[in-house]
Design an enzyme around this catalytic site. Structure first.
Site, PDB file in Angstrom:
ATOM      1  CG  ASN A  10      42.230 -13.050  21.109  1.00  0.00           C
ATOM      2  OD1 ASN A  10      43.353 -13.033  21.608  1.00  0.00           O
ATOM      3  ND2 ASN A  10      41.425 -11.997  21.114  1.00  0.00           N
ATOM      4  CE  LYS A  12      39.446 -12.159  24.189  1.00  0.00           C
ATOM      5  NZ  LYS A  12      38.151 -11.658  24.606  1.00  0.00           N
ATOM      6  CG  HIS A  93      39.978  -7.887  20.396  1.00  0.00           C
ATOM      7  ND1 HIS A  93      39.322  -7.499  21.539  1.00  0.00           N
ATOM      8  CD2 HIS A  93      39.591  -9.164  20.146  1.00  0.00           C
ATOM      9  CE1 HIS A  93      38.574  -8.510  21.966  1.00  0.00           C
ATOM     10  NE2 HIS A  93      38.719  -9.523  21.142  1.00  0.00           N
ATOM     11  CD  GLU A  95      39.114  -8.204  25.081  1.00  0.00           C
ATOM     12  OE1 GLU A  95      40.265  -8.652  24.919  1.00  0.00           O
ATOM     13  OE2 GLU A  95      38.109  -8.937  25.233  1.00  0.00           O
ATOM     14  CD  GLU A 163      35.921 -10.922  18.467  1.00  0.00           C
ATOM     15  OE1 GLU A 163      36.030 -12.122  18.726  1.00  0.00           O
ATOM     16  OE2 GLU A 163      36.665 -10.053  18.941  1.00  0.00           O
ATOM     17  N   GLY A 169      32.864 -12.789  26.182  1.00  0.00           N
ATOM     18  CA  GLY A 169      33.115 -13.251  27.549  1.00  0.00           C
ATOM     19  C   GLY A 169      31.894 -13.223  28.452  1.00  0.00           C
ATOM     20  CB  SER A 208      29.732 -16.071  24.242  1.00  0.00           C
ATOM     21  OG  SER A 208      30.060 -15.110  25.241  1.00  0.00           O
TER      22      SER A 208
HETATM   23  P1  13P Z   1      35.030 -14.996  24.078  1.00  0.00           P
HETATM   24  O1  13P Z   1      34.995 -16.170  23.132  1.00  0.00           O
HETATM   25  O2  13P Z   1      35.737 -15.306  25.367  1.00  0.00           O
HETATM   26  O3  13P Z   1      33.682 -14.382  24.246  1.00  0.00           O
HETATM   27  O4  13P Z   1      35.959 -13.878  23.387  1.00  0.00           O
HETATM   28  C1  13P Z   1      35.716 -13.532  22.068  1.00  0.00           C
HETATM   29  C2  13P Z   1      36.826 -12.661  21.628  1.00  0.00           C
HETATM   30  O5  13P Z   1      36.963 -11.527  22.057  1.00  0.00           O
HETATM   31  C3  13P Z   1      37.776 -13.226  20.663  1.00  0.00           C
HETATM   32  O6  13P Z   1      38.589 -12.254  20.128  1.00  0.00           O
END
Ligand code: 13P
Length: 252
Positions: A10, A12, A93, A95, A163, A169, A208
């Site tokens: 992803n 983003k 997601h 976010e 997640e 992150g 992560s």
């Molecule tokens: P990270 O791998 O950067 O922690 O992000 C995970 C994520 O949100 C994938 O959708």
């Protein structure tokens, strides 16, 4: 039941046209590991050029609207994404749940739109740190699965991505026991909701994941792949995760 591992990236809100060069090596790694499914979800502007550059690699979107058309300025409909060449789309997601206030019902509507246009829906769920500290992680996550999963979900059209919000992150990941417990709880919830399909629906871990921890995470029962953010942005970091999944296949 053997579920093929899926390693999905992803990107983003990262990447411009010049970033697509990373896909060349990722596509090569995907080809070298035919027993692993690999997908990259770049920003929507890069879907069509990505498909053109690496036709053999599965390209996906990061969101879609619940409706197929209409007065929704700035949104993208599932048939548009399918036309651009997307084969799957992330929905719900954390976010977006946080930034856009998306509810479980919104996410279910988006997943249904994806299904109408033959896009696999990667439905994201996950608890916040406060919810985990309060002992609510499993009830929050299984509740999100219940609220976000369309009744027509099948092993072919739906993937769940667990997640934990606090692991995204941050470089922090749950213990393997916690991952195992959550993935088993999600599988049990799927059995309640879509009995005949539950065994085949893949449950990814996200948060992560990197080349160093992927082998351990992917070996956990009911961890059927990964949804990878930061480490999917470069082939150098993403390919080792594909290789870790391929290695596990070799051991089966
Ligand atoms: P990270 O791998 O950067 O922690 O992000 C995970 C994520 O949100 C994938 O959708």
């Amino acid at each position: 039941m053997t579920r093929r591992k899926l390693i999905a990236g992803n990107w983003k809100m990262n990447g411009h046209l010049d970033h697509l060069r990373e896909l060349d090596e990722i596509a090569n790694a995907a080809e070298a590991h035919p027993d692993v499914d690999v997908a990259i979800c770049p920003p929507a502007t890069l879907i069509a050029p990505a498909v053109q550059r690496v036709p053999g690699l599965t390209i996906g979107a990061q969101d879609c609207h619940a409706e197929d058309r209409g007065a929704h300025t700035g949104c993208l409909a599932a048939p548009m994404l399918a036309e651009a060449g997307a084969k799957c789309t992330i929905v719900g997601h954390s976010e977006r749940r946080a930034d856009q206030g998306e509810t479980d019902a919104d996410v279910r509507g988006k997943a249904e739109a994806a299904h109408r246009h033959a896009l696999t829906a990667i439905i994201c769920v996950g608890e916040t740190e406060e919810q985990r500290d309060a002992g609510e992680a499993e009830s929050v996550v299984t509740g999100q699965v219940e609220g976000s999963l369309p009744p027509d979900a099948t092993a072919a059209n739906t993937v769940i991505a667990y997640e934990p919000v606090w692991a995204i992150g941050t470089g922090r990941i749950p213990t393997m026991d916690d991952v195992a417990a959550m993935h088993a709880a999600i599988r049990a919830k799927l059995s309640e909701l879509v009995a005949g399909e539950a065994d085949g629906i893949r449950i990814l871990y996200g948060g992560s994941m990197n080349g160093d921890n992927a082998g351990e995470l992917l070996a956990v029962d009911h961890v059927d792949g990964g949804l990878v953010g930061g480490a999917s942005l470069s082939a150098d970091k993403f390919v080792p995760i594909i290789e870790a999944a391929g290695f596990l296949y070799g051991r089966r």
